[in-house]
Design a protein around this motif. Structure first.
Motif, PDB file in Angstrom:
ATOM      1  N   GLY A  28       2.219 -19.734   3.864  1.00  0.00           N
ATOM      2  CA  GLY A  28       1.411 -19.898   5.066  1.00  0.00           C
ATOM      3  C   GLY A  28       1.262 -18.635   5.893  1.00  0.00           C
ATOM      4  O   GLY A  28       0.644 -18.647   6.951  1.00  0.00           O
ATOM      5  N   LEU A  29       1.829 -17.535   5.422  1.00  0.00           N
ATOM      6  CA  LEU A  29       1.857 -16.306   6.219  1.00  0.00           C
ATOM      7  C   LEU A  29       0.644 -15.415   5.991  1.00  0.00           C
ATOM      8  O   LEU A  29       0.293 -14.608   6.861  1.00  0.00           O
ATOM      9  CB  LEU A  29       3.127 -15.496   5.876  1.00  0.00           C
ATOM     10  N   VAL A  30       0.041 -15.519   4.812  1.00  0.00           N
ATOM     11  CA  VAL A  30      -1.003 -14.568   4.429  1.00  0.00           C
ATOM     12  C   VAL A  30      -2.189 -15.265   3.768  1.00  0.00           C
ATOM     13  O   VAL A  30      -2.083 -16.394   3.285  1.00  0.00           O
ATOM     14  CB  VAL A  30      -0.454 -13.521   3.422  1.00  0.00           C
ATOM     15  N   GLU A  31      -3.310 -14.538   3.738  1.00  0.00           N
ATOM     16  CA  GLU A  31      -4.411 -14.863   2.834  1.00  0.00           C
ATOM     17  C   GLU A  31      -4.393 -13.754   1.792  1.00  0.00           C
ATOM     18  O   GLU A  31      -4.111 -12.582   2.126  1.00  0.00           O
ATOM     19  CB  GLU A  31      -5.748 -14.878   3.579  1.00  0.00           C
ATOM     20  N   HIS A  32      -4.667 -14.099   0.538  1.00  0.00           N
ATOM     21  CA  HIS A  32      -4.628 -13.078  -0.510  1.00  0.00           C
ATOM     22  C   HIS A  32      -5.394 -13.603  -1.723  1.00  0.00           C
ATOM     23  O   HIS A  32      -5.623 -14.815  -1.846  1.00  0.00           O
ATOM     24  CB  HIS A  32      -3.187 -12.783  -0.925  1.00  0.00           C
ATOM     25  N   ALA A  33      -5.765 -12.727  -2.623  1.00  0.00           N
ATOM     26  CA  ALA A  33      -6.382 -13.151  -3.882  1.00  0.00           C
ATOM     27  C   ALA A  33      -6.456 -11.968  -4.840  1.00  0.00           C
ATOM     28  O   ALA A  33      -6.299 -10.803  -4.438  1.00  0.00           O
ATOM     29  CB  ALA A  33      -7.783 -13.717  -3.653  1.00  0.00           C
ATOM     30  N   PHE A  34      -6.709 -12.308  -6.095  1.00  0.00           N
ATOM     31  CA  PHE A  34      -7.001 -11.333  -7.142  1.00  0.00           C
ATOM     32  C   PHE A  34      -8.313 -11.813  -7.757  1.00  0.00           C
ATOM     33  O   PHE A  34      -8.423 -12.972  -8.175  1.00  0.00           O
ATOM     34  CB  PHE A  34      -5.877 -11.315  -8.177  1.00  0.00           C
ATOM     35  N   PHE A  70     -15.787 -11.616  -0.493  1.00  0.00           N
ATOM     36  CA  PHE A  70     -15.093 -11.796   0.787  1.00  0.00           C
ATOM     37  C   PHE A  70     -15.697 -12.926   1.615  1.00  0.00           C
ATOM     38  O   PHE A  70     -15.020 -13.467   2.488  1.00  0.00           O
ATOM     39  CB  PHE A  70     -15.025 -10.472   1.555  1.00  0.00           C
ATOM     40  N   ASN A  71     -16.945 -13.304   1.323  1.00  0.00           N
ATOM     41  CA  ASN A  71     -17.529 -14.491   1.956  1.00  0.00           C
ATOM     42  C   ASN A  71     -16.696 -15.736   1.680  1.00  0.00           C
ATOM     43  O   ASN A  71     -16.613 -16.639   2.511  1.00  0.00           O
ATOM     44  CB  ASN A  71     -18.950 -14.732   1.440  1.00  0.00           C
ATOM     45  N   LEU A  72     -16.076 -15.782   0.486  1.00  0.00           N
ATOM     46  CA  LEU A  72     -15.262 -16.947   0.119  1.00  0.00           C
ATOM     47  C   LEU A  72     -14.094 -17.117   1.081  1.00  0.00           C
ATOM     48  O   LEU A  72     -13.564 -18.211   1.248  1.00  0.00           O
ATOM     49  CB  LEU A  72     -14.709 -16.796  -1.306  1.00  0.00           C
ATOM     50  N   PHE A  73     -13.681 -16.009   1.676  1.00  0.00           N
ATOM     51  CA  PHE A  73     -12.518 -16.028   2.581  1.00  0.00           C
ATOM     52  C   PHE A  73     -12.947 -15.841   4.039  1.00  0.00           C
ATOM     53  O   PHE A  73     -12.107 -15.586   4.900  1.00  0.00           O
ATOM     54  CB  PHE A  73     -11.524 -14.938   2.158  1.00  0.00           C
ATOM     55  N   LYS A  74     -14.251 -15.948   4.264  1.00  0.00           N
ATOM     56  CA  LYS A  74     -14.808 -15.755   5.604  1.00  0.00           C
ATOM     57  C   LYS A  74     -14.366 -14.420   6.203  1.00  0.00           C
ATOM     58  O   LYS A  74     -14.069 -14.301   7.395  1.00  0.00           O
ATOM     59  CB  LYS A  74     -14.430 -16.918   6.520  1.00  0.00           C
ATOM     60  N   ALA A  75     -14.306 -13.415   5.327  1.00  0.00           N
ATOM     61  CA  ALA A  75     -13.883 -12.079   5.769  1.00  0.00           C
ATOM     62  C   ALA A  75     -15.048 -11.103   5.615  1.00  0.00           C
ATOM     63  O   ALA A  75     -15.936 -11.297   4.791  1.00  0.00           O
ATOM     64  CB  ALA A  75     -12.694 -11.607   4.939  1.00  0.00           C
ATOM     65  N   GLY A 121      -4.765  -9.500  10.376  1.00  0.00           N
ATOM     66  CA  GLY A 121      -6.212  -9.368  10.227  1.00  0.00           C
ATOM     67  C   GLY A 121      -6.666  -8.128   9.477  1.00  0.00           C
ATOM     68  O   GLY A 121      -7.840  -8.034   9.118  1.00  0.00           O
ATOM     69  N   LEU A 122      -5.773  -7.175   9.248  1.00  0.00           N
ATOM     70  CA  LEU A 122      -6.163  -5.956   8.532  1.00  0.00           C
ATOM     71  C   LEU A 122      -6.063  -6.226   7.023  1.00  0.00           C
ATOM     72  O   LEU A 122      -4.990  -6.526   6.504  1.00  0.00           O
ATOM     73  CB  LEU A 122      -5.272  -4.776   8.917  1.00  0.00           C
ATOM     74  N   ILE A 123      -7.204  -6.102   6.330  1.00  0.00           N
ATOM     75  CA  ILE A 123      -7.285  -6.484   4.911  1.00  0.00           C
ATOM     76  C   ILE A 123      -6.955  -5.297   4.023  1.00  0.00           C
ATOM     77  O   ILE A 123      -7.753  -4.364   3.893  1.00  0.00           O
ATOM     78  CB  ILE A 123      -8.699  -7.009   4.575  1.00  0.00           C
ATOM     79  N   LEU A 124      -5.772  -5.316   3.413  1.00  0.00           N
ATOM     80  CA  LEU A 124      -5.391  -4.250   2.478  1.00  0.00           C
ATOM     81  C   LEU A 124      -5.969  -4.582   1.112  1.00  0.00           C
ATOM     82  O   LEU A 124      -5.858  -5.714   0.648  1.00  0.00           O
ATOM     83  CB  LEU A 124      -3.873  -4.149   2.377  1.00  0.00           C
ATOM     84  N   SER A 125      -6.567  -3.582   0.440  1.00  0.00           N
ATOM     85  CA  SER A 125      -7.127  -3.853  -0.882  1.00  0.00           C
ATOM     86  C   SER A 125      -6.751  -2.765  -1.877  1.00  0.00           C
ATOM     87  O   SER A 125      -6.484  -1.620  -1.505  1.00  0.00           O
ATOM     88  CB  SER A 125      -8.652  -3.982  -0.798  1.00  0.00           C
TER      89      SER A 125
END
Ligand code: ZN
Length: 280
Positions: A28-34, A70-75, A121-125
């Motif tokens: 529950g702490l993060v949003e993430h994906a590959f 990133f639309n999938l994650f509303k980002a 909120g800062l998206i590391l990629s």
């Protein structure tokens, strides 16, 4: 020593699909994906969701693919942060002043293969096509990291370097870290030459399952086993490590593979972001 009892799930969303670690999701702490390669606008060897500029794709295609993903994650894809990946072991901390660095071509300013932030909120990629991405999430304070761990990264022990860095700079205990290991090239698809084999042997990685003779002057290297072993030795709990069992080379419908496609290929993206509403 097994490969962890936790894995990744493939999530389908229209024409797109991506992977998420069940362990990270449950935190529950993060949003993430590959990402996978489906649902994008690139063609040929790059079909279709190529996420990186450092390929033979057009800038417009990459930007459109990132927008869709990133639309999938509303980002907002224009706000993501990435570094210039150099197959090294440099670690850099990013804050809100770096927002958008790497979102457009030639906008990344820092050369490093591990990114750290405490900024919600800062998206590391990071980007890969066979190399493994290592996602880190601290359990006791808002902090995430993302590392690019290919052959050179593993040789330089980038996983343990990140673990040590987080302990020294942010007082994060290794046993209070979650780590997720992305899809990567499997040992049977990954052959290295005698020079690389000698370097790994010298670093202590020899014999099963790490490095085994294949054909003449060819050796199979198990990048995943080496990255995992390093993390465990650095003090990360086995139960806190999630590992994707998917090979990027064995799954051409899902992934780009630099080795399989002989260098003319796209890249998947991995991202991690601290949720803004984290209450601890
Ligand atoms: Zn494979």
């Amino acid at each position: 020593m097994g490969r962890g009892n936790k894995s990744f799930s493939l999530i389908k969303c229209g024409s797109q699909a991506y992977l998420q670690s069940d362990l990270f999701k449950a935190s529950g702490l993060v949003e993430h994906a590959f990402s996978t390669r489906s649902g994008g606008c690139s063609s040929g060897n790059l079909a279709s969701l190529n996420m990186a500029f450092h390929t033979e794709d057009s800038v417009d295609n990459v930007l459109e693919n990132r927008r869709r993903f990133f639309n999938l994650f509303k980002a907002d894809y224009r706000q993501i942060v990435s570094a210039i990946q150099v197959h090294g072991t440099e670690i850099a901390v990013f804050d809100k002043n770096h927002k958008g660095e790497g979102a457009l071509p030639h906008s990344a300013t820092r050369s490093c293969d591990a990114l750290v932030t405490t900024e919600p909120g800062l998206i590391l990629s990071a980007y890969a096509a066979d190399c493994q991405l290592l996602y880190f999430c601290a359990l006791d304070r808002p902090l995430v990291a993302l590392a690019h761990a290919g052959k050179q990264g593993a040789l330089g022990r980038i996983g343990p370097q990140v673990v040590n860095y987080l302990q020294e700079q942010f007082q994060v205990k290794p046993d209070r870290l979650l780590v997720a290991m992305s899809p990567a090239v499997c040992w049977c698809c990954y052959q290295v030459g005698s020079g690389d084999a000698a370097a790994f042997r010298l670093a202590g990685w020899n014999g099963q399952p790490y490095l085994e003779p294949a054909a003449e002057d060819k050796f199979n290297l198990d990048l995943v086993a080496i990255n995992l072993d390093q993390l465990l030795t650095a003090g990360v709990n086995h139960d806190n490590i999630a590992i994707s069992e998917l090979c990027t080379s064995c799954n051409p419908d899902l992934f780009y593979s630099y080795r399989r496609d002989r260098g003319i290929t796209g890249r998947m993206i991995g991202f991690i972001v601290l949720k803004s509403e984290v209450t601890g």
